[in-house]
Write a protein that holds these residues in place. Structure first.
Motif, PDB file in Angstrom:
ATOM      1  N   GLU A   8       0.831  -1.202   0.000  1.00 36.25           N
ATOM      2  CA  GLU A   8       0.000   0.000   0.000  1.00 36.25           C
ATOM      3  C   GLU A   8       0.874   1.263   0.000  1.00 36.25           C
ATOM      4  O   GLU A   8       0.744   2.154   0.835  1.00 36.25           O
ATOM      5  N   ILE A   9       1.779   1.331  -0.966  1.00 38.85           N
ATOM      6  CA  ILE A   9       2.671   2.479  -1.103  1.00 38.85           C
ATOM      7  C   ILE A   9       2.749   2.869  -2.579  1.00 38.85           C
ATOM      8  O   ILE A   9       2.802   1.998  -3.451  1.00 38.85           O
ATOM      9  N   ALA A  10       2.679   4.160  -2.872  1.00 35.80           N
ATOM     10  CA  ALA A  10       2.719   4.623  -4.258  1.00 35.80           C
ATOM     11  C   ALA A  10       4.126   4.452  -4.825  1.00 35.80           C
ATOM     12  O   ALA A  10       5.108   4.849  -4.180  1.00 35.80           O
ATOM     13  N   ILE A  11       4.216   3.877  -6.016  1.00 39.06           N
ATOM     14  CA  ILE A  11       5.504   3.594  -6.640  1.00 39.06           C
ATOM     15  C   ILE A  11       5.679   4.435  -7.906  1.00 39.06           C
ATOM     16  O   ILE A  11       4.763   4.556  -8.718  1.00 39.06           O
ATOM     17  N   PHE A  12       6.873   4.995  -8.066  1.00 34.75           N
ATOM     18  CA  PHE A  12       7.219   5.797  -9.231  1.00 34.75           C
ATOM     19  C   PHE A  12       8.531   5.260  -9.813  1.00 34.75           C
ATOM     20  O   PHE A  12       9.575   5.329  -9.160  1.00 34.75           O
ATOM     21  N   LEU A  13       8.459   4.709 -11.011  1.00 28.04           N
ATOM     22  CA  LEU A  13       9.651   4.186 -11.669  1.00 28.04           C
ATOM     23  C   LEU A  13      10.431   5.330 -12.321  1.00 28.04           C
ATOM     24  O   LEU A  13       9.836   6.279 -12.838  1.00 28.04           O
ATOM     25  N   GLU A  14      11.761   5.225 -12.304  1.00 26.49           N
ATOM     26  CA  GLU A  14      12.606   6.250 -12.909  1.00 26.49           C
ATOM     27  C   GLU A  14      13.590   5.615 -13.871  1.00 26.49           C
ATOM     28  O   GLU A  14      14.192   4.587 -13.560  1.00 26.49           O
ATOM     29  N   GLY A  15      13.750   6.232 -15.035  1.00 25.18           N
ATOM     30  CA  GLY A  15      14.675   5.691 -16.012  1.00 25.18           C
ATOM     31  C   GLY A  15      14.932   6.653 -17.145  1.00 25.18           C
ATOM     32  O   GLY A  15      14.623   7.842 -17.057  1.00 25.18           O
ATOM     33  N   ARG A  16      15.491   6.137 -18.222  1.00 23.34           N
ATOM     34  CA  ARG A  16      15.818   6.982 -19.371  1.00 23.34           C
ATOM     35  C   ARG A  16      14.587   7.599 -20.022  1.00 23.34           C
ATOM     36  O   ARG A  16      14.683   8.637 -20.676  1.00 23.34           O
ATOM     37  N   LYS A  17      13.430   6.958 -19.853  1.00 24.85           N
ATOM     38  CA  LYS A  17      12.210   7.501 -20.454  1.00 24.85           C
ATOM     39  C   LYS A  17      11.595   8.596 -19.601  1.00 24.85           C
ATOM     40  O   LYS A  17      10.707   9.318 -20.057  1.00 24.85           O
ATOM     41  N   GLY A  18      12.011   8.697 -18.362  1.00 25.41           N
ATOM     42  CA  GLY A  18      11.432   9.682 -17.468  1.00 25.41           C
ATOM     43  C   GLY A  18      10.992   9.042 -16.159  1.00 25.41           C
ATOM     44  O   GLY A  18      11.658   8.156 -15.627  1.00 25.41           O
ATOM     45  N   TRP A  19       9.832   9.458 -15.680  1.00 25.05           N
ATOM     46  CA  TRP A  19       9.310   9.027 -14.392  1.00 25.05           C
ATOM     47  C   TRP A  19       7.893   8.501 -14.616  1.00 25.05           C
ATOM     48  O   TRP A  19       7.025   9.231 -15.059  1.00 25.05           O
ATOM     49  N   GLN A  20       7.652   7.240 -14.325  1.00 24.55           N
ATOM     50  CA  GLN A  20       6.330   6.665 -14.536  1.00 24.55           C
ATOM     51  C   GLN A  20       5.606   6.466 -13.211  1.00 24.55           C
ATOM     52  O   GLN A  20       6.057   5.741 -12.329  1.00 24.55           O
ATOM     53  N   ASN A  21       4.466   7.131 -13.092  1.00 24.61           N
ATOM     54  CA  ASN A  21       3.592   7.010 -11.930  1.00 24.61           C
ATOM     55  C   ASN A  21       2.723   5.761 -12.127  1.00 24.61           C
ATOM     56  O   ASN A  21       1.937   5.683 -13.061  1.00 24.61           O
ATOM     57  N   LEU A  22       2.859   4.771 -11.237  1.00 30.24           N
ATOM     58  CA  LEU A  22       2.124   3.516 -11.397  1.00 30.24           C
ATOM     59  C   LEU A  22       0.732   3.536 -10.774  1.00 30.24           C
ATOM     60  O   LEU A  22      -0.019   2.580 -10.910  1.00 30.24           O
ATOM     61  N   VAL A  23       0.411   4.609 -10.068  1.00 32.00           N
ATOM     62  CA  VAL A  23      -0.852   4.663  -9.331  1.00 32.00           C
ATOM     63  C   VAL A  23      -2.050   4.575 -10.267  1.00 32.00           C
ATOM     64  O   VAL A  23      -2.134   5.306 -11.259  1.00 32.00           O
ATOM     65  N   ASP A  24      -2.993   3.686  -9.934  1.00 29.55           N
ATOM     66  CA  ASP A  24      -4.219   3.549 -10.719  1.00 29.55           C
ATOM     67  C   ASP A  24      -5.414   4.033  -9.892  1.00 29.55           C
ATOM     68  O   ASP A  24      -5.276   4.473  -8.750  1.00 29.55           O
ATOM     69  N   ASP A  25      -6.607   3.953 -10.493  1.00 33.37           N
ATOM     70  CA  ASP A  25      -7.812   4.461  -9.828  1.00 33.37           C
ATOM     71  C   ASP A  25      -8.110   3.722  -8.526  1.00 33.37           C
ATOM     72  O   ASP A  25      -8.565   4.328  -7.542  1.00 33.37           O
ATOM     73  N   ALA A  26      -7.872   2.418  -8.513  1.00 32.58           N
ATOM     74  CA  ALA A  26      -8.147   1.631  -7.307  1.00 32.58           C
ATOM     75  C   ALA A  26      -7.261   2.096  -6.143  1.00 32.58           C
ATOM     76  O   ALA A  26      -7.721   2.222  -5.006  1.00 32.58           O
ATOM     77  N   PHE A  27      -5.985   2.355  -6.432  1.00 31.50           N
ATOM     78  CA  PHE A  27      -5.079   2.827  -5.380  1.00 31.50           C
ATOM     79  C   PHE A  27      -5.503   4.206  -4.891  1.00 31.50           C
ATOM     80  O   PHE A  27      -5.499   4.486  -3.686  1.00 31.50           O
ATOM     81  N   ARG A  28      -5.890   5.080  -5.810  1.00 28.49           N
ATOM     82  CA  ARG A  28      -6.346   6.420  -5.420  1.00 28.49           C
ATOM     83  C   ARG A  28      -7.537   6.333  -4.470  1.00 28.49           C
ATOM     84  O   ARG A  28      -7.615   7.084  -3.493  1.00 28.49           O
ATOM     85  N   ALA A  29      -8.450   5.432  -4.774  1.00 29.96           N
ATOM     86  CA  ALA A  29      -9.645   5.305  -3.937  1.00 29.96           C
ATOM     87  C   ALA A  29      -9.288   4.846  -2.529  1.00 29.96           C
ATOM     88  O   ALA A  29      -9.933   5.249  -1.553  1.00 29.96           O
ATOM     89  N   ARG A  30      -8.259   4.014  -2.404  1.00 28.47           N
ATOM     90  CA  ARG A  30      -7.843   3.518  -1.091  1.00 28.47           C
ATOM     91  C   ARG A  30      -7.010   4.532  -0.315  1.00 28.47           C
ATOM     92  O   ARG A  30      -6.848   4.401   0.893  1.00 28.47           O
ATOM     93  N   HIS A  31      -6.470   5.535  -1.029  1.00 26.64           N
ATOM     94  CA  HIS A  31      -5.570   6.485  -0.379  1.00 26.64           C
ATOM     95  C   HIS A  31      -5.985   7.929  -0.692  1.00 26.64           C
ATOM     96  O   HIS A  31      -5.240   8.672  -1.345  1.00 26.64           O
ATOM     97  N   PRO A  32      -7.154   8.352  -0.207  1.00 26.53           N
ATOM     98  CA  PRO A  32      -7.617   9.715  -0.519  1.00 26.53           C
ATOM     99  C   PRO A  32      -6.683  10.794   0.021  1.00 26.53           C
ATOM    100  O   PRO A  32      -6.618  11.898  -0.525  1.00 26.53           O
ATOM    101  N   GLY A  33      -5.935  10.487   1.084  1.00 27.36           N
ATOM    102  CA  GLY A  33      -5.025  11.467   1.658  1.00 27.36           C
ATOM    103  C   GLY A  33      -3.856  11.820   0.756  1.00 27.36           C
ATOM    104  O   GLY A  33      -3.194  12.846   0.959  1.00 27.36           O
ATOM    105  N   LEU A  34      -3.577  10.975  -0.253  1.00 24.20           N
ATOM    106  CA  LEU A  34      -2.472  11.222  -1.177  1.00 24.20           C
ATOM    107  C   LEU A  34      -2.931  11.924  -2.455  1.00 24.20           C
ATOM    108  O   LEU A  34      -2.127  12.137  -3.364  1.00 24.20           O
ATOM    109  N   ARG A  35      -4.212  12.305  -2.510  1.00 20.61           N
ATOM    110  CA  ARG A  35      -4.782  12.829  -3.753  1.00 20.61           C
ATOM    111  C   ARG A  35      -3.991  14.020  -4.308  1.00 20.61           C
ATOM    112  O   ARG A  35      -3.600  14.026  -5.480  1.00 20.61           O
ATOM    113  N   ILE A  36      -3.743  15.018  -3.483  1.00 18.08           N
ATOM    114  CA  ILE A  36      -3.062  16.220  -3.970  1.00 18.08           C
ATOM    115  C   ILE A  36      -1.651  15.886  -4.445  1.00 18.08           C
ATOM    116  O   ILE A  36      -1.207  16.344  -5.507  1.00 18.08           O
TER     117      ILE A  36
END
Length: 268
Positions: free
Chosen positions: A100-128
């Motif tokens: 239950e932790i937001a993951i952000f991959l980093e590489g030559r392409k940039g930064w990929q936010n893996l968070v999906d709608d289901a994770f957002r719904a479970r973690h409203p405090g991280l919305r902003i």
């Protein structure tokens, strides 16, 4: 020639979080290179999120240590590059739901936010925070979130629902050092790589002794870089955890901190 080599962190050191490089810093970098010294950027960011900085620094630096040492660039030539295997990257992706932790991959392409709608719904405090991080996405669309990203490292953002002990244990088992940036944000670097190891490898590549090296930084992820260099300089505004590793504390970057330090050590 008894040339020196200078390694600079980016955010909070070379530039502010407004992405502005003070003019005194630009002038100082130009002058030290004219004296025959080398200037390298040493950032926790990988190439993918440094491209704008690289454009801004064109003509001011001799090379780059990117992604906490996962890529080394001498001039325009990459001399070392690490990327996770597909299998390891999949394990890192699984940490998001497993811990239950937001993951952000980093590489030559940039930064990929893996968070999906289901994770957002479970973690409203991280919305902003998550809305802010959407700007860093290199890949858009839910279908592409599962594609191999060729990440070199990753970051994670926790809240009260996160199982931090499990996250740290699994990250360690998967081969990562977890750098605690503020108690809720974690920078995760593959073992065997760091800003300090990047410095050591670059010094070996260029045949320059550590005694001729200078490190400039402001954050705890600069500790290993400070340890690897002969002289370490902390910016006026820096993480208190960095103080013990600094040989010299200069002024803030917007108070000509870089120039003052370079004058103090005779680098310009």
């Amino acid at each position: 020639m008894n040339r020196k080599i200078l390694f600079f962190d980016v955010d909070g050191t070379l530039m502010g979080y407004d992405h502005v490089i003070p003019e005194s810093t630009r002038l100082s970098l130009k002058e030290t290179r004219e004296k025959g010294n080398l200037v390298f950027v040493n950032s926790g960011r990988p190439v993918g999120t440094l491209r704008g900085v690289m454009e801004m620094m064109d003509g001011l630096v001799d090379g780059w240590i990117c992604g906490c040492g996962t890529e080394l660039i001498d001039g325009a030539r990459s001399i070392l590059y690490y990327k996770m295997t597909k299998e390891l990257e999949q394990k890192v992706r699984s940490l998001q739901d497993d811990c239950e932790i937001a993951i952000f991959l980093e590489g030559r392409k940039g930064w990929q936010n893996l968070v999906d709608d289901a994770f957002r719904a479970r973690h409203p405090g991280l919305r902003i925070y998550l809305e802010k991080m959407e700007a860093f996405n290199a890949i858009d669309g839910k279908e592409s979130r599962d594609a191999y990203f060729e990440a070199s490292k990753f970051c994670a953002k926790s809240d009260e629902k996160t199982d931090l002990e499990k996250f740290k244990r699994l990250a360690d088992e998967y081969g990562f050092c977890v750098i605690d940036r503020n108690g809720k944000f974690f920078e995760c670097v593959p073992k065997g790589y760091s800003k300090g190891i990047g410095v050591k490898k670059m010094l070996q590549h260029l045949n320059i002794s550590p005694e001729q090296s200078f490190a400039f930084g402001d954050s705890t992820n600069d500790i290993e870089m400070f340890r690897a260099c002969g002289t370490s300089i902390a910016m006026g505004k820096h993480d208190p955890g960095l103080t013990a590793y600094a040989d010299y504390i200069t002024a803030d970057l917007n108070e000509d901190g870089i120039r003052r330090a370079m004058e103090h050590f005779g680098l310009i």
